[in-house]
Design a protein around this motif. Structure first.
Motif, short mmCIF file in Angstrom:
data_model
loop_
_atom_site.label_atom_id
_atom_site.label_comp_id
_atom_site.label_asym_id
_atom_site.label_seq_id
_atom_site.Cartn_x
_atom_site.Cartn_y
_atom_site.Cartn_z
N ASP A 25 0.80 -1.22 0.00
CA ASP A 25 0.00 0.00 0.00
C ASP A 25 0.84 1.27 0.00
O ASP A 25 0.43 2.28 -0.57
CB ASP A 25 -0.94 0.03 1.22
CG ASP A 25 -2.12 -0.91 1.07
OD1 ASP A 25 -2.50 -1.24 -0.07
OD2 ASP A 25 -2.68 -1.29 2.11
N ILE A 26 2.00 1.24 0.63
CA ILE A 26 2.76 2.49 0.75
C ILE A 26 3.81 2.69 -0.34
O ILE A 26 4.30 3.80 -0.52
CB ILE A 26 3.42 2.64 2.14
CG1 ILE A 26 4.50 1.59 2.37
CG2 ILE A 26 2.38 2.66 3.24
CD1 ILE A 26 5.37 1.85 3.59
N VAL A 27 4.14 1.66 -1.09
CA VAL A 27 5.18 1.78 -2.12
C VAL A 27 4.86 2.92 -3.11
O VAL A 27 5.74 3.74 -3.38
CB VAL A 27 5.42 0.44 -2.85
CG1 VAL A 27 6.16 0.63 -4.17
CG2 VAL A 27 6.20 -0.50 -1.95
N PRO A 69 -5.78 -2.13 -1.31
CA PRO A 69 -5.19 -2.91 -2.41
C PRO A 69 -4.15 -3.93 -1.91
O PRO A 69 -4.17 -5.09 -2.33
CB PRO A 69 -4.54 -1.84 -3.30
CG PRO A 69 -5.40 -0.63 -3.08
CD PRO A 69 -5.77 -0.68 -1.62
N GLY A 70 -3.26 -3.52 -1.02
CA GLY A 70 -2.25 -4.44 -0.51
C GLY A 70 -2.86 -5.60 0.27
O GLY A 70 -2.40 -6.74 0.18
N LEU A 141 -4.28 -7.59 -7.83
CA LEU A 141 -4.02 -6.20 -7.49
C LEU A 141 -4.98 -5.29 -8.24
O LEU A 141 -5.15 -5.40 -9.45
CB LEU A 141 -2.57 -5.82 -7.83
CG LEU A 141 -2.18 -4.37 -7.52
CD1 LEU A 141 -2.29 -4.09 -6.02
CD2 LEU A 141 -0.77 -4.09 -8.00
N SER A 142 -5.63 -4.42 -7.51
CA SER A 142 -6.55 -3.45 -8.07
C SER A 142 -6.63 -2.28 -7.12
O SER A 142 -6.63 -2.46 -5.91
CB SER A 142 -7.94 -4.09 -8.22
OG SER A 142 -8.89 -3.10 -8.55
N LEU A 143 -6.68 -1.07 -7.66
CA LEU A 143 -6.79 0.11 -6.82
C LEU A 143 -8.15 0.22 -6.15
O LEU A 143 -8.29 0.88 -5.14
CB LEU A 143 -6.50 1.38 -7.59
CG LEU A 143 -5.03 1.62 -7.93
CD1 LEU A 143 -4.87 2.92 -8.70
CD2 LEU A 143 -4.17 1.64 -6.68
N THR A 144 -9.14 -0.42 -6.72
CA THR A 144 -10.48 -0.37 -6.13
C THR A 144 -10.97 -1.78 -5.84
O THR A 144 -10.60 -2.73 -6.53
CB THR A 144 -11.47 0.33 -7.09
OG1 THR A 144 -11.49 -0.36 -8.33
CG2 THR A 144 -11.08 1.78 -7.30
N PRO A 145 -11.82 -1.92 -4.82
CA PRO A 145 -12.36 -3.24 -4.48
C PRO A 145 -13.21 -3.79 -5.62
O PRO A 145 -13.84 -3.00 -6.36
CB PRO A 145 -13.21 -3.00 -3.24
CG PRO A 145 -12.86 -1.63 -2.76
CD PRO A 145 -12.30 -0.88 -3.93
N PRO A 146 -13.28 -5.10 -5.75
CA PRO A 146 -14.16 -5.67 -6.78
C PRO A 146 -15.61 -5.34 -6.46
O PRO A 146 -15.99 -5.20 -5.30
CB PRO A 146 -13.89 -7.17 -6.71
CG PRO A 146 -13.21 -7.41 -5.42
CD PRO A 146 -12.58 -6.11 -5.00
N ALA A 147 -16.41 -5.17 -7.49
CA ALA A 147 -17.84 -4.87 -7.30
C ALA A 147 -18.54 -6.08 -6.69
O ALA A 147 -18.20 -7.22 -6.97
CB ALA A 147 -18.47 -4.52 -8.65
N GLY A 148 -19.53 -5.77 -5.87
CA GLY A 148 -20.37 -6.83 -5.32
C GLY A 148 -19.81 -7.37 -4.12
O GLY A 148 -19.92 -8.12 -3.35
#
Length: 148
Positions: A25-27, A69-70, A141-148
């Motif tokens: 997350d911090i990289v 994300p991390g 890895l994704s900047l946003t959570p998966p939908a649902g």
């Protein structure tokens, strides 16, 4: 799988996995911050604003989906110890702010010793907000959570 926390099954996350999630997350912020440091004062201000914004972004994600994300890549989820549910965006940001207490507690105590030594493997922020971090299936890895 381990004990259920408010109905959320999953073993408590071990410190090395939690640390790896935080590192992921911090990289991005560290790399951008290093680049901005060459700009001087303006870069320092931009870096500070970036860190605040990124922290709020991560806190909101953690509160809404239970993970950053991390954490998703490593297979971790933060839930309320009493309900097993996510804690909401506001409480997620508050947890991020509460981690400043972990930082003030000589970092090593708040971020390392307590999660290794306490029964529920909690940081000071977790204790204040009544959260635990559990293992869940890994996600890409994704900047946003998966939908649902």
């Amino acid at each position: 799988t381990g004990p259920a926390y408010g109905g959320a099954p999953g073993a408590l996350a071990e410190w090395p996995m939690r640390a790896l999630g935080i590192l992921i997350d911090i990289v991005p912020v560290v790399v951008i911050g290093l680049i901005l440091s060459f700009i001087g004062t303006v870069g320092s201000v931009l870096d500070f604003l970036l860190q605040i914004g990124w922290g709020i972004f991560l806190g909101m994600q953690l509160g809404q989906s239970g993970s950053t994300p991390g954490m998703r890549v490593i297979g971790l989820k933060c839930v309320s110890k009493s309900t097993g549910q996510t804690i909401g965006a506001g409480m997620g940001v508050l947890r991020w702010l509460a981690h400043l207490i972990d930082d003030l507690a000589c970092v090593i105590i708040g971020w390392v010793i307590l999660p290794l030594a306490t029964k529920d493997k909690q940081t000071i922020a977790d204790m204040i907000l009544g959260t635990v971090v559990i293992n869940v299936p890994k996600q890409p890895l994704s900047l946003t959570p998966p939908a649902g």
